[in-house]
Scaffold this active site. Structure first.
Site, PDB file in Angstrom:
ATOM      1  N   VAL A  12      52.834  79.193  50.946  1.00  0.00           N
ATOM      2  CA  VAL A  12      51.879  80.064  50.253  1.00  0.00           C
ATOM      3  C   VAL A  12      51.711  79.629  48.790  1.00  0.00           C
ATOM      4  CG1 VAL A  12      51.307  82.438  49.607  1.00  0.00           C
ATOM      5  CG2 VAL A  12      52.421  81.980  51.797  1.00  0.00           C
ATOM      6  N   LYS A 100      56.122  90.663  51.797  1.00  0.00           N
ATOM      7  CA  LYS A 100      56.111  91.977  52.469  1.00  0.00           C
ATOM      8  C   LYS A 100      57.486  92.613  52.538  1.00  0.00           C
ATOM      9  CE  LYS A 100      56.039  88.614  55.788  1.00  0.00           C
ATOM     10  NZ  LYS A 100      55.277  87.570  56.340  1.00  0.00           N
ATOM     11  N   GLU A 124      48.018  92.268  47.896  1.00  0.00           N
ATOM     12  CA  GLU A 124      47.015  92.178  48.971  1.00  0.00           C
ATOM     13  C   GLU A 124      47.473  91.258  50.103  1.00  0.00           C
ATOM     14  OE1 GLU A 124      43.643  93.724  49.257  1.00  0.00           O
ATOM     15  OE2 GLU A 124      44.330  93.023  51.211  1.00  0.00           O
ATOM     16  N   GLY A 129      47.666  88.641  55.898  1.00  0.00           N
ATOM     17  CA  GLY A 129      47.317  87.320  55.338  1.00  0.00           C
ATOM     18  C   GLY A 129      46.033  87.392  54.529  1.00  0.00           C
ATOM     19  N   ILE A 131      43.206  88.795  55.341  1.00  0.00           N
ATOM     20  CA  ILE A 131      42.328  89.949  55.608  1.00  0.00           C
ATOM     21  C   ILE A 131      42.399  90.930  54.438  1.00  0.00           C
ATOM     22  CG2 ILE A 131      41.874  91.891  57.167  1.00  0.00           C
ATOM     23  CD1 ILE A 131      43.470  90.414  59.321  1.00  0.00           C
ATOM     24  N   GLY A 182      54.116  75.213  64.359  1.00  0.00           N
ATOM     25  CA  GLY A 182      54.376  75.644  62.988  1.00  0.00           C
ATOM     26  C   GLY A 182      54.053  77.104  62.721  1.00  0.00           C
ATOM     27  N   ASP A 196      58.820  91.975  61.077  1.00  0.00           N
ATOM     28  CA  ASP A 196      57.713  91.607  60.186  1.00  0.00           C
ATOM     29  C   ASP A 196      56.572  92.630  60.304  1.00  0.00           C
ATOM     30  OD1 ASP A 196      56.249  89.355  58.565  1.00  0.00           O
ATOM     31  OD2 ASP A 196      54.899  89.826  60.223  1.00  0.00           O
ATOM     32  N   LYS A 200      55.042  95.501  57.506  1.00  0.00           N
ATOM     33  CA  LYS A 200      53.616  95.628  57.181  1.00  0.00           C
ATOM     34  C   LYS A 200      53.106  97.049  57.439  1.00  0.00           C
ATOM     35  CE  LYS A 200      52.863  90.715  57.985  1.00  0.00           C
ATOM     36  NZ  LYS A 200      52.626  89.697  59.029  1.00  0.00           N
ATOM     37  N   GLY A 298      49.103  81.834  57.311  1.00  0.00           N
ATOM     38  CA  GLY A 298      48.644  80.482  57.006  1.00  0.00           C
ATOM     39  C   GLY A 298      48.441  80.279  55.523  1.00  0.00           C
TER      40      GLY A 298
HETATM   41  N1  HSE Z   1      55.287  85.404  60.261  1.00  0.00           N
HETATM   42  C1  HSE Z   1      54.114  86.130  59.898  1.00  0.00           C
HETATM   43  C2  HSE Z   1      53.155  86.194  61.094  1.00  0.00           C
HETATM   44  C3  HSE Z   1      53.470  85.446  58.722  1.00  0.00           C
HETATM   45  O1  HSE Z   1      53.370  85.472  62.069  1.00  0.00           O
HETATM   46  O2  HSE Z   1      52.232  87.001  61.085  1.00  0.00           O
HETATM   47  C4  HSE Z   1      52.451  86.277  57.994  1.00  0.00           C
HETATM   48  O3  HSE Z   1      52.974  87.433  57.443  1.00  0.00           O
END
Ligand code: HSE
Length: 404
Positions: A12, A100, A124, A129, A131, A182, A196, A200, A298
């Site tokens: 990033v 996050k 944001e 990502g 969006i 990846g 994750d 969020k 990404g």
């Molecule tokens: N590992 C997270 C995903 C990356 O796959 O959505 C983005 O937050």
């Protein structure tokens, strides 16, 4: 001139450097001032990078430089990133992040710290990502009581589920493919176990419902137990399996928030969200349903969201840009089990035993089902009511909610 420092030159951070430089004219026009990348902090050396002269290894260089206005934190995690964020805010610098984990765990404290120091803390890129979702929730939907947020918030698991559905890969094979491409980390735990997505939905819930929601308050289930049998049964009733993060305002002001795989009917737009894409639906009491869709992860999509925050922080250097929510509370989140829904169940039991435990159900069929396996859809009931019936049924079983 606005000076920016990036902390962490990973996927990033390097994307942010790239976009800031490549789109400098457009960004300067929007910010109404030139934005200059002054420093990049990383423990590694990048002698061949076009930004080689800007690398530093000591955070205090950035902290003590009064010309640095905005710090972009793309280190990740909640340890060093937290220390540097706090130091930057205390030094009077606005901080922009894609982190996050840090926002979900410590967002309230960091927002308070930013406000106390008259600077902005913006994130944001922490959800979805590229969006736009944080700013729309905070600004464009500000007139609404938010009734529900429901989204595909993790690209890696959506890719894995898509490959199971479209190519018939097992969970293990699809995960391996996601790693080879990846998308998934070498240690994919945070994605596949739902952590994750949990972080969020915590951030979105905190923003939408006005008090900090902590990850430990959110029931979280990942996708590791989904089999190709479940994919086939879902398909037989016109559904796709999707990992959803949901937050629902209950009567009385409590929130029900959880992360779990669901059966989603084909006509629901979330069913058509494939590969690494994310989508978030928001229901407001004035606007009704709104949907946000795009690349949830990404390098450049995430950098796009980070740089938008840099522009916002730059424009609000004098009139500060504050995001705000209140402190958390132990009773802020109601147990997800109380939420009634239809359920999909795959059980080692005969159809007669299923009927005797559950009454009328819709039986499902798939090619190659072994004898003694019965899959079915139930009517609406709570989690505990389902457990009671499953206990009566006995034997091994696996259940998923069906999204209304
Ligand atoms: N590992 C997270 C995903 C990356 O796959 O959505 C983005 O937050």
């Amino acid at each position: 001139m606005v000076n920016v420092a990036i902390l962490g030159y990973g996927v990033v951070g390097s994307g942010v450097a790239e976009v800031l430089t490549e789109n400098a004219n457009q960004i300067g026009r929007k910010a109404e001032e030139d934005i200059r990348l002054k420093y990049i902090l990383d423990v590694r050396a990048f002698p061949d990078s076009p930004f080689a002269s800007r690398f530093v290894q000591d955070f205090s260089v950035i902290e003590n430089d009064p010309d640095v206005d905005i710090v972009v934190e793309t280190i990740g995690g909640a340890k060093v990133a937290k220390e540097f964020t706090e130091r930057a805010l205390k030094a009077g610098k606005s901080v922009v992040t894609s982190n996050k984990e840090l926002v979900a765990e410590h967002g309230y404290d960091l927002l308070q710290l930013a406000e106390a120091n008259g600077v902005s803390y913006l994130f944001e890129a922490s959800v979805g990502g590229g969006i736009p979702i944080i700013r729309p929730l905070n600004q464009c939907l500000a007139a609404n009581e938010i009734e529900e947020i429901c989204g595909i918030l993790n690209g890696t698991t959506n890719y894995i589920l898509t490959r199971m559905i479209r190519a018939g890969l097992t969970f293990e094979a699809a995960l391996k493919e996601a790693q080879q491409n990846g998308y998934a980390e070498q240690d994919p735990t945070a994605d596949i176990e739902g952590h994750d997505a949990c972080r969020k939905i915590c951030i979105l819930s905190s923003l939408a419902f006005g008090r900090h929601i902590y990850p430990k308050q959110v029931d979280t289930q990942g996708i590791t137990k989904i089999t190709l049998a479940d994919v086939a049964y879902a398909e037989s009733c016109g559904c796709k399996i999707k990992l959803l993060g949901r937050a629902i305002r209950l009567e009385g002001g409590q929130l029900c928030a959880y992360v779990a795989p669901h059966l989603v009917h084909g006509e629901n737009p979330l069913a058509g969200v494939e590969d690494v894409f994310n989508a978030i639906t928001v229901k407001g009491n004035a606007v009704g349903d709104v949907m946000f869709y795009g690349r949830g992860a990404g390098k450049r999509p995430t950098a796009s969201a980070v740089v938008a925050d840099v522009v916002d922080a730059a424009k609000h250097r004098k009139t500060k840009k504050y995001l705000h929510w209140g402190p958390g509370a132990e009773d802020a989140v109601a147990p997800a089990g109380g939420l009634e829904s239809g359920w999909y169940v795959r059980a080692e039991a005969g159809a007669e035993a299923v009927r005797s435990a559950f009454g009328e159900v819709s039986l499902l069929a798939r090619a190659g089902a072994p004898g003694g396996e019965t899959a079915f859809l139930t009517g609406a009931m709570s989690g505990p009511a389902l457990e009671e019936k499953l206990a009566k049924l006995g034997g091994a079983h696996f259940a998923l909610r069906v999204l209304d």
